[in-house]
Design a protein around this motif. Structure first.
Motif, PDB file in Angstrom:
ATOM      1  N   LYS A 157     -17.823  14.339  16.924  1.00 46.43           N
ATOM      2  CA  LYS A 157     -16.869  13.651  17.803  1.00 46.43           C
ATOM      3  C   LYS A 157     -15.681  13.120  17.005  1.00 46.43           C
ATOM      4  O   LYS A 157     -14.529  13.315  17.397  1.00 46.43           O
ATOM      5  N   LEU A 158     -15.957  12.451  15.892  1.00 47.22           N
ATOM      6  CA  LEU A 158     -14.903  11.868  15.069  1.00 47.22           C
ATOM      7  C   LEU A 158     -13.928  12.925  14.570  1.00 47.22           C
ATOM      8  O   LEU A 158     -12.711  12.718  14.580  1.00 47.22           O
ATOM      9  N   ALA A 159     -14.451  14.068  14.174  1.00 50.45           N
ATOM     10  CA  ALA A 159     -13.625  15.141  13.622  1.00 50.45           C
ATOM     11  C   ALA A 159     -12.914  15.958  14.696  1.00 50.45           C
ATOM     12  O   ALA A 159     -12.110  16.835  14.387  1.00 50.45           O
ATOM     13  N   GLY A 160     -13.218  15.681  15.961  1.00 50.58           N
ATOM     14  CA  GLY A 160     -12.603  16.430  17.044  1.00 50.58           C
ATOM     15  C   GLY A 160     -13.205  17.813  17.229  1.00 50.58           C
ATOM     16  O   GLY A 160     -12.618  18.670  17.878  1.00 50.58           O
ATOM     17  N   LEU A 161     -14.389  18.023  16.664  1.00 55.13           N
ATOM     18  CA  LEU A 161     -15.074  19.307  16.807  1.00 55.13           C
ATOM     19  C   LEU A 161     -15.895  19.361  18.092  1.00 55.13           C
ATOM     20  O   LEU A 161     -16.331  20.430  18.504  1.00 55.13           O
ATOM     21  N   ALA A 162     -16.112  18.193  18.697  1.00 52.94           N
ATOM     22  CA  ALA A 162     -16.798  18.087  19.986  1.00 52.94           C
ATOM     23  C   ALA A 162     -16.041  17.073  20.832  1.00 52.94           C
ATOM     24  O   ALA A 162     -15.506  16.092  20.309  1.00 52.94           O
ATOM     25  N   GLU A 163     -16.016  17.316  22.137  1.00 51.91           N
ATOM     26  CA  GLU A 163     -15.279  16.430  23.046  1.00 51.91           C
ATOM     27  C   GLU A 163     -15.975  15.085  23.226  1.00 51.91           C
ATOM     28  O   GLU A 163     -15.331  14.049  23.354  1.00 51.91           O
ATOM     29  N   ASP A 164     -17.323  15.113  23.260  1.00 53.90           N
ATOM     30  CA  ASP A 164     -18.095  13.891  23.466  1.00 53.90           C
ATOM     31  C   ASP A 164     -19.526  14.158  22.995  1.00 53.90           C
ATOM     32  O   ASP A 164     -19.821  15.235  22.465  1.00 53.90           O
ATOM     33  N   GLY A 165     -20.395  13.180  23.192  1.00 53.03           N
ATOM     34  CA  GLY A 165     -21.770  13.317  22.732  1.00 53.03           C
ATOM     35  C   GLY A 165     -22.521  14.462  23.387  1.00 53.03           C
ATOM     36  O   GLY A 165     -23.296  15.171  22.733  1.00 53.03           O
ATOM     37  N   ALA A 166     -22.291  14.663  24.670  1.00 52.46           N
ATOM     38  CA  ALA A 166     -22.975  15.752  25.376  1.00 52.46           C
ATOM     39  C   ALA A 166     -22.525  17.109  24.841  1.00 52.46           C
ATOM     40  O   ALA A 166     -23.340  18.022  24.666  1.00 52.46           O
TER      41      ALA A 166
END
Length: 74
Positions: A20-29
Motif C-alpha cells: 500500500k505504501l509503495a503504491g503497488l496495491a490500492e488498499d489492503g484488500a
C-alpha cells in the motif's frame, strides 16, 4: 526494469503494508488479492504471507513494478 526506493521510518514493515505504501496495491484488500494470486515476489521468490516482515534492502516486485525498501534509520 528499474527499481525505485521506498523509504520507511522504522526498521521493518509487513508486506501488505508495504504494498500500500509503495503504491503497488490500492488498499489492503487489493494487497491480499495480489499476494493470494501469486503476483508478489520478495527478493525474487514468490511470497504468500501478507504479514511477512520486510527489512531494508528487500526488493518487492508486483506485476512488472519493483520497489526496494529503504529505512530512514539506516
Amino acid at each position: 526494469m528499474s527499481i525505485r526506493d521506498v523509504e520507511i521510518s522504522d526498521e521493518s514493515i509487513r508486506l501488505g503494508q508495504f504494498l500500500k505504501l509503495a503504491g503497488l496495491a490500492e488498499d489492503g484488500a487489493h494487497a491480499r488479492t495480489l499476494i493470494e494470486d501469486g503476483e508478489v515476489t520478495v527478493n525474487g521468490r514468490e511470497e504468500t504471507r501478507r504479514g511477512k516482515q520486510l527489512v531494508p534492502g528487500d526488493v518487492i516486485a508486483v506485476l512488472g513494478e519493483k520497489a526496494r525498501l529503504v529505512s530512514r534509520l539506516s
